[in-house]
Scaffold this active site. Structure first.
Site, PDB file in Angstrom:
ATOM      1  N   ASP A  10       0.980  -1.262  -0.090  1.00  0.00           N
ATOM      2  CA  ASP A  10       0.092  -0.049  -0.016  1.00  0.00           C
ATOM      3  C   ASP A  10       0.851   1.329   0.106  1.00  0.00           C
ATOM      4  O   ASP A  10       0.978   2.093   0.945  1.00  0.00           O
ATOM      5  CB  ASP A  10      -0.951   0.037   1.384  1.00  0.00           C
ATOM      6  CG  ASP A  10      -0.168  -0.061   2.445  1.00  0.00           C
ATOM      7  OD1 ASP A  10       0.790  -0.583   2.675  1.00  0.00           O
ATOM      8  OD2 ASP A  10      -0.858   0.273   3.580  1.00  0.00           O
ATOM      9  N   HIS A 242       9.748   0.041   9.214  1.00  0.00           N
ATOM     10  CA  HIS A 242       8.601  -0.828   9.009  1.00  0.00           C
ATOM     11  C   HIS A 242       8.752  -1.835   7.735  1.00  0.00           C
ATOM     12  O   HIS A 242       9.407  -2.926   7.709  1.00  0.00           O
ATOM     13  CB  HIS A 242       7.509  -0.390   9.066  1.00  0.00           C
ATOM     14  CG  HIS A 242       7.115   0.269  10.360  1.00  0.00           C
ATOM     15  ND1 HIS A 242       7.181   0.068  11.447  1.00  0.00           N
ATOM     16  CD2 HIS A 242       6.411   1.663  10.599  1.00  0.00           C
ATOM     17  CE1 HIS A 242       6.757   0.511  12.282  1.00  0.00           C
ATOM     18  NE2 HIS A 242       6.441   1.746  11.850  1.00  0.00           N
TER      19      HIS A 242
END
Ligand code: RIB
Ligand code: CA
Length: 310
Positions: A10, A242
């Site tokens: 995403d 991340h």
């Protein structure tokens, strides 16, 4: 031989870093990207995925658009406050030239896994809706996938979307539950390790100095992301690492320390999206997951810098 990976993503500032890391790593062969809602809408993340493959000169790499909403729960607020409305830190890059595949992400995942039995590592960097839909469409893929290495969840670090849940799992807990219960080899690269590795402003400046298209893009889109981390965590220009951590875990798993244990995904109530680690192995109806609990941050940051700046 390079490991074939399919990235479900995403993008997203940290997804952008992760995809560029993957495309620039000889240990990996990226066979396609699938887009998902999360950091912004799926329409925007699909366009960003196309932009990123074009930036690296992989114009013919297939990109498929995925789900626009979770399987069962209402759509949560997108992460635009973190990544910008455009998922690119509000920089509004020009439209890509390429076109999306004329099939949904879940179908593309099934076709790629069947075409390369035993060879594909799935690398989900967003909510797990596309991966769960692929399993529902063709449960046989579970035994044909080499492994799943995902960025998401949190064993002991608590949440970042809610006090209990990490954002990718929180955005579609039912999909996450399907993926965690499927029974394929699964590695969870969650907040336990991704928050241990911090990119400082100096590190980000060094990346920017390389002056190649990848680092120039990262240099442009990161300030919005840094501002979020400063506002919410007081990190003064530093950011957590991340999504690049999950890609790095496929490139060189020895950077991470793992422990195998069942992980239960809560799907309902205030703690929906919580990933509960069962260290004492009491819930043996849940398949074991390799949970990343340790990371050599120095080696991880060196790997990312080396690949992005060379
Ligand atoms: O919790 C971090 C994750 O949420 C990352 O994948 C980030 O891109 C967002 O999707
Ligand atoms: Ca992501």
């Amino acid at each position: 031989m390079a490991t074939k990976i399919l990235i479900d993503t995403d993008p997203g500032v940290d997804d952008t870093m992760a995809i560029l890391l993957a495309l620039r790593s000889p240990e990996l062969e990226v066979v396609g990207l699938t887009s998902i809602f999360g950091n912004t809408s799926v329409e925007v993340t699909a366009q960003n995925a196309l932009r990123l493959v074009e930036l690296e000169g992989h114009d013919s790499l297939p990109v498929a658009k995925g789900a626009s909403r979770p399987l069962a729960r209402p759509l949560r607020q997108p992460g635009t406050h973190v990544h910008g409305e455009d998922g690119m830190g509000g920089t509004h890059p020009p439209p890509p030239h390429g076109k999306l595949l004329p099939m949904p992400a879940a179908q593309f995942i099934v076709e790629m896994v069947r075409f390369h039995p035993g060879e594909i590592t799935l690398v989900p960097l967003g909510p797990l809706t596309n991966i769960a839909l692929a399993v529902l469409l063709e449960p046989g893929i579970v035994s044909l996938v080499k492994e799943v290495v995902l960025m998401g969840g949190s064993a002991y670090a608590r949440g970042n979307a809610t006090p209990a849940a990490e954002a990718n799992i929180c955005n579609d807990p039912h999909a996450a539950s399907i993926v965690f219960r499927a029974g394929w080899p699964l590695t969870m690269v969650g907040l336990d390790v991704t928050t241990q590795t911090v990119m400082t402003p100096e590190y980000l400046d060094d990346l920017g100095k390389a002056g190649n298209p990848a680092t120039e893009l990262i240099h442009k889109i990161t300030p919005h992301y840094q501002a979020y981390f400063d506002q919410f965590y007081g990190m003064k220009g530093s950011i957590h690492t991340h999504d690049p951590s999950a890609v790095a875990c496929v490139i060189d798993p020895s950077i991470f320390g793992t422990e195998s244990m069942p992980v239960y995904v809560e799907t309902e109530g205030r703690c929906a999206g919580e990933t509960v680690p069962d260290r004492r192995r009491q819930w043996l109806d849940e398949p074991p997951v390799k949970v990343c609990l340790g990371v050599d941050s120095t080696r991880l940051l060196a790997l990312i810098k080396e690949r992005l700046t060379s």
